[in-house]
Design a protein around this motif. Structure first.
Motif, PDB file in Angstrom:
ATOM      1  N   MET A 124     -10.101  -1.027  -7.659  1.00  0.00           N
ATOM      2  CA  MET A 124      -9.544  -1.418  -6.367  1.00  0.00           C
ATOM      3  C   MET A 124      -9.256  -2.911  -6.375  1.00  0.00           C
ATOM      4  O   MET A 124     -10.052  -3.696  -6.873  1.00  0.00           O
ATOM      5  CB  MET A 124     -10.539  -1.050  -5.258  1.00  0.00           C
ATOM      6  CG  MET A 124     -10.098  -1.457  -3.852  1.00  0.00           C
ATOM      7  SD  MET A 124      -8.535  -0.777  -3.337  1.00  0.00           S
ATOM      8  CE  MET A 124      -9.058   0.611  -2.397  1.00  0.00           C
ATOM      9  N   ILE A 125      -8.128  -3.283  -5.824  1.00  0.00           N
ATOM     10  CA  ILE A 125      -7.747  -4.692  -5.721  1.00  0.00           C
ATOM     11  C   ILE A 125      -8.641  -5.374  -4.687  1.00  0.00           C
ATOM     12  O   ILE A 125      -8.992  -4.787  -3.665  1.00  0.00           O
ATOM     13  CB  ILE A 125      -6.276  -4.826  -5.269  1.00  0.00           C
ATOM     14  CG1 ILE A 125      -5.327  -4.216  -6.292  1.00  0.00           C
ATOM     15  CG2 ILE A 125      -5.902  -6.274  -5.045  1.00  0.00           C
ATOM     16  CD1 ILE A 125      -3.885  -4.260  -5.882  1.00  0.00           C
ATOM     17  N   GLU A 126      -8.965  -6.604  -4.956  1.00  0.00           N
ATOM     18  CA  GLU A 126      -9.749  -7.422  -4.022  1.00  0.00           C
ATOM     19  C   GLU A 126      -8.986  -7.494  -2.688  1.00  0.00           C
ATOM     20  O   GLU A 126      -7.758  -7.608  -2.677  1.00  0.00           O
ATOM     21  CB  GLU A 126      -9.930  -8.810  -4.671  1.00  0.00           C
ATOM     22  CG  GLU A 126     -10.907  -9.703  -3.969  1.00  0.00           C
ATOM     23  CD  GLU A 126     -10.207 -10.610  -2.986  1.00  0.00           C
ATOM     24  OE1 GLU A 126     -10.806 -10.860  -1.938  1.00  0.00           O
ATOM     25  OE2 GLU A 126      -9.088 -11.037  -3.251  1.00  0.00           O
ATOM     26  N   PRO A 127      -9.680  -7.405  -1.539  1.00  0.00           N
ATOM     27  CA  PRO A 127      -9.009  -7.320  -0.230  1.00  0.00           C
ATOM     28  C   PRO A 127      -7.993  -8.431   0.066  1.00  0.00           C
ATOM     29  O   PRO A 127      -6.924  -8.145   0.609  1.00  0.00           O
ATOM     30  CB  PRO A 127     -10.173  -7.352   0.769  1.00  0.00           C
ATOM     31  CG  PRO A 127     -11.310  -6.757   0.013  1.00  0.00           C
ATOM     32  CD  PRO A 127     -11.138  -7.230  -1.411  1.00  0.00           C
ATOM     33  N   ARG A 129      -5.659  -1.545   6.763  1.00  0.00           N
ATOM     34  CA  ARG A 129      -7.050  -1.115   6.834  1.00  0.00           C
ATOM     35  C   ARG A 129      -7.540  -0.817   5.429  1.00  0.00           C
ATOM     36  O   ARG A 129      -6.991   0.042   4.738  1.00  0.00           O
ATOM     37  CB  ARG A 129      -7.181   0.113   7.722  1.00  0.00           C
ATOM     38  CG  ARG A 129      -6.786  -0.218   9.148  1.00  0.00           C
ATOM     39  CD  ARG A 129      -6.915   0.956  10.059  1.00  0.00           C
ATOM     40  NE  ARG A 129      -6.470   0.579  11.402  1.00  0.00           N
ATOM     41  CZ  ARG A 129      -6.289   1.418  12.372  1.00  0.00           C
ATOM     42  NH1 ARG A 129      -6.542   2.709  12.190  1.00  0.00           N
ATOM     43  NH2 ARG A 129      -5.889   1.002  13.552  1.00  0.00           N
ATOM     44  N   ILE A 130      -8.543  -1.552   5.028  1.00  0.00           N
ATOM     45  CA  ILE A 130      -9.081  -1.423   3.672  1.00  0.00           C
ATOM     46  C   ILE A 130     -10.484  -0.851   3.776  1.00  0.00           C
ATOM     47  O   ILE A 130     -11.472  -1.552   3.661  1.00  0.00           O
ATOM     48  CB  ILE A 130      -9.076  -2.788   2.949  1.00  0.00           C
ATOM     49  CG1 ILE A 130      -7.707  -3.443   3.049  1.00  0.00           C
ATOM     50  CG2 ILE A 130      -9.495  -2.615   1.495  1.00  0.00           C
ATOM     51  CD1 ILE A 130      -7.661  -4.877   2.567  1.00  0.00           C
ATOM     52  N   GLU A 131     -10.534   0.424   4.054  1.00  0.00           N
ATOM     53  CA  GLU A 131     -11.807   1.122   4.169  1.00  0.00           C
ATOM     54  C   GLU A 131     -11.721   2.345   3.278  1.00  0.00           C
ATOM     55  O   GLU A 131     -10.773   3.108   3.371  1.00  0.00           O
ATOM     56  CB  GLU A 131     -12.063   1.541   5.621  1.00  0.00           C
ATOM     57  CG  GLU A 131     -12.101   0.368   6.582  1.00  0.00           C
ATOM     58  CD  GLU A 131     -12.042   0.815   8.041  1.00  0.00           C
ATOM     59  OE1 GLU A 131     -12.107   2.024   8.318  1.00  0.00           O
ATOM     60  OE2 GLU A 131     -11.923  -0.072   8.883  1.00  0.00           O
ATOM     61  N   GLY A 132     -12.674   2.517   2.425  1.00  0.00           N
ATOM     62  CA  GLY A 132     -12.645   3.662   1.527  1.00  0.00           C
ATOM     63  C   GLY A 132     -11.719   3.426   0.353  1.00  0.00           C
ATOM     64  O   GLY A 132     -11.303   2.306   0.054  1.00  0.00           O
ATOM     65  N   GLU A 133     -11.364   4.503  -0.308  1.00  0.00           N
ATOM     66  CA  GLU A 133     -10.612   4.442  -1.551  1.00  0.00           C
ATOM     67  C   GLU A 133      -9.118   4.180  -1.361  1.00  0.00           C
ATOM     68  O   GLU A 133      -8.461   3.630  -2.236  1.00  0.00           O
ATOM     69  CB  GLU A 133     -10.803   5.769  -2.302  1.00  0.00           C
ATOM     70  CG  GLU A 133     -10.257   5.770  -3.692  1.00  0.00           C
ATOM     71  CD  GLU A 133     -10.543   7.083  -4.412  1.00  0.00           C
ATOM     72  OE1 GLU A 133      -9.933   7.284  -5.460  1.00  0.00           O
ATOM     73  OE2 GLU A 133     -11.371   7.888  -3.932  1.00  0.00           O
ATOM     74  N   GLU A 151       1.199   4.248   5.934  1.00  0.00           N
ATOM     75  CA  GLU A 151       1.193   4.772   4.575  1.00  0.00           C
ATOM     76  C   GLU A 151      -0.236   4.700   4.053  1.00  0.00           C
ATOM     77  O   GLU A 151      -0.913   3.695   4.254  1.00  0.00           O
ATOM     78  CB  GLU A 151       2.094   3.944   3.651  1.00  0.00           C
ATOM     79  CG  GLU A 151       3.557   3.966   4.020  1.00  0.00           C
ATOM     80  CD  GLU A 151       4.399   3.064   3.131  1.00  0.00           C
ATOM     81  OE1 GLU A 151       4.065   2.906   1.927  1.00  0.00           O
ATOM     82  OE2 GLU A 151       5.386   2.508   3.635  1.00  0.00           O
ATOM     83  N   MET A 152      -0.660   5.749   3.397  1.00  0.00           N
ATOM     84  CA  MET A 152      -1.930   5.752   2.672  1.00  0.00           C
ATOM     85  C   MET A 152      -1.572   5.502   1.214  1.00  0.00           C
ATOM     86  O   MET A 152      -0.741   6.215   0.651  1.00  0.00           O
ATOM     87  CB  MET A 152      -2.644   7.095   2.826  1.00  0.00           C
ATOM     88  CG  MET A 152      -3.007   7.454   4.251  1.00  0.00           C
ATOM     89  SD  MET A 152      -4.162   6.335   5.029  1.00  0.00           S
ATOM     90  CE  MET A 152      -5.645   6.694   4.109  1.00  0.00           C
ATOM     91  N   TRP A 153      -2.174   4.455   0.642  1.00  0.00           N
ATOM     92  CA  TRP A 153      -1.851   4.062  -0.719  1.00  0.00           C
ATOM     93  C   TRP A 153      -2.957   4.408  -1.697  1.00  0.00           C
ATOM     94  O   TRP A 153      -4.132   4.213  -1.405  1.00  0.00           O
ATOM     95  CB  TRP A 153      -1.656   2.565  -0.805  1.00  0.00           C
ATOM     96  CG  TRP A 153      -0.441   2.005  -0.172  1.00  0.00           C
ATOM     97  CD1 TRP A 153       0.700   2.664   0.186  1.00  0.00           C
ATOM     98  CD2 TRP A 153      -0.227   0.635   0.174  1.00  0.00           C
ATOM     99  NE1 TRP A 153       1.599   1.791   0.725  1.00  0.00           N
ATOM    100  CE2 TRP A 153       1.064   0.533   0.730  1.00  0.00           C
ATOM    101  CE3 TRP A 153      -0.994  -0.515   0.056  1.00  0.00           C
ATOM    102  CZ2 TRP A 153       1.589  -0.675   1.177  1.00  0.00           C
ATOM    103  CZ3 TRP A 153      -0.473  -1.714   0.502  1.00  0.00           C
ATOM    104  CH2 TRP A 153       0.815  -1.783   1.046  1.00  0.00           C
ATOM    105  N   LYS A 154      -2.556   4.871  -2.861  1.00  0.00           N
ATOM    106  CA  LYS A 154      -3.448   4.913  -4.024  1.00  0.00           C
ATOM    107  C   LYS A 154      -2.929   3.816  -4.938  1.00  0.00           C
ATOM    108  O   LYS A 154      -1.770   3.839  -5.361  1.00  0.00           O
ATOM    109  CB  LYS A 154      -3.393   6.273  -4.722  1.00  0.00           C
ATOM    110  CG  LYS A 154      -4.279   6.318  -5.952  1.00  0.00           C
ATOM    111  CD  LYS A 154      -4.212   7.678  -6.616  1.00  0.00           C
ATOM    112  CE  LYS A 154      -5.094   7.684  -7.861  1.00  0.00           C
ATOM    113  NZ  LYS A 154      -4.969   8.973  -8.570  1.00  0.00           N
ATOM    114  N   ILE A 155      -3.769   2.841  -5.216  1.00  0.00           N
ATOM    115  CA  ILE A 155      -3.384   1.719  -6.064  1.00  0.00           C
ATOM    116  C   ILE A 155      -3.721   2.058  -7.514  1.00  0.00           C
ATOM    117  O   ILE A 155      -4.827   2.500  -7.822  1.00  0.00           O
ATOM    118  CB  ILE A 155      -4.098   0.421  -5.626  1.00  0.00           C
ATOM    119  CG1 ILE A 155      -3.788   0.103  -4.152  1.00  0.00           C
ATOM    120  CG2 ILE A 155      -3.715  -0.741  -6.540  1.00  0.00           C
ATOM    121  CD1 ILE A 155      -2.342  -0.165  -3.829  1.00  0.00           C
TER     122      ILE A 155
END
Length: 142
Positions: free
Chosen positions: A1-4, A72-76, A104-108
């Motif tokens: 996960m990328i740093e917030p 929103r950076i909560e969870g995966e 949009e829900m993103w998967k990075i």
């Protein structure tokens, strides 16, 4: 996960790319084999397909503006919230102004780019606005 902080900066660049009228610039935010799915439709797979999907919006709305409402950076899966506005003055357009919000829900991916984006917005409201334009207090705010 990328740093917030880096993810927020990425989301801001993504927002600017949507408003740039440069579909390749927008597609560059996706992994080479990334995907963009809008309202559970057929996914645009790969940068060329994502570029084509973005170009449809950019052509339809020459004055397209996208604003990042929240990240929103909560969870995966980060949730990118946005508002799109513009006038449907492209080829065959209605000439009506549209203002619609969605997310949009993103998967990075491992490369730090969007591997998957699942976008959603109220398509019935969008279609109504295409036909009649923005009404009420929302029109005054754009």
């Amino acid at each position: 996960m990328i740093e917030p902080t880096r993810l927020r900066e990425f989301a801001m660049r993504y927002t600017v790319a949507w408003s740039s009228q440069d579909a390749a610039r927008l597609a560059a935010h996706y992994s080479l084999n990334g995907s963009l799915t809008i309202n559970d439709g057929v996914p645009a797979l790969g940068r060329e397909a994502i570029k084509a999907a973005a170009q449809e919006f950019m052509t339809g709305f020459p004055d397209l503006q996208v604003v990042m409402d929240d990240l929103r950076i909560e969870g995966e899966y980060p949730e990118y919230r946005w508002t799109l506005s513009g006038t449907n003055n492209g080829p065959g357009g209605t000439g009506n102004r549209v203002c619609v919000s969605g997310f949009e829900m993103w998967k990075i991916g491992e490369d730090g780019l969007i591997a998957e984006s699942h976008g959603h917005f109220d398509s019935a409201d969008y279609q109504r606005q295409l036909q009649r334009g923005v009404t009420g207090t929302r029109a005054e705010s754009i």
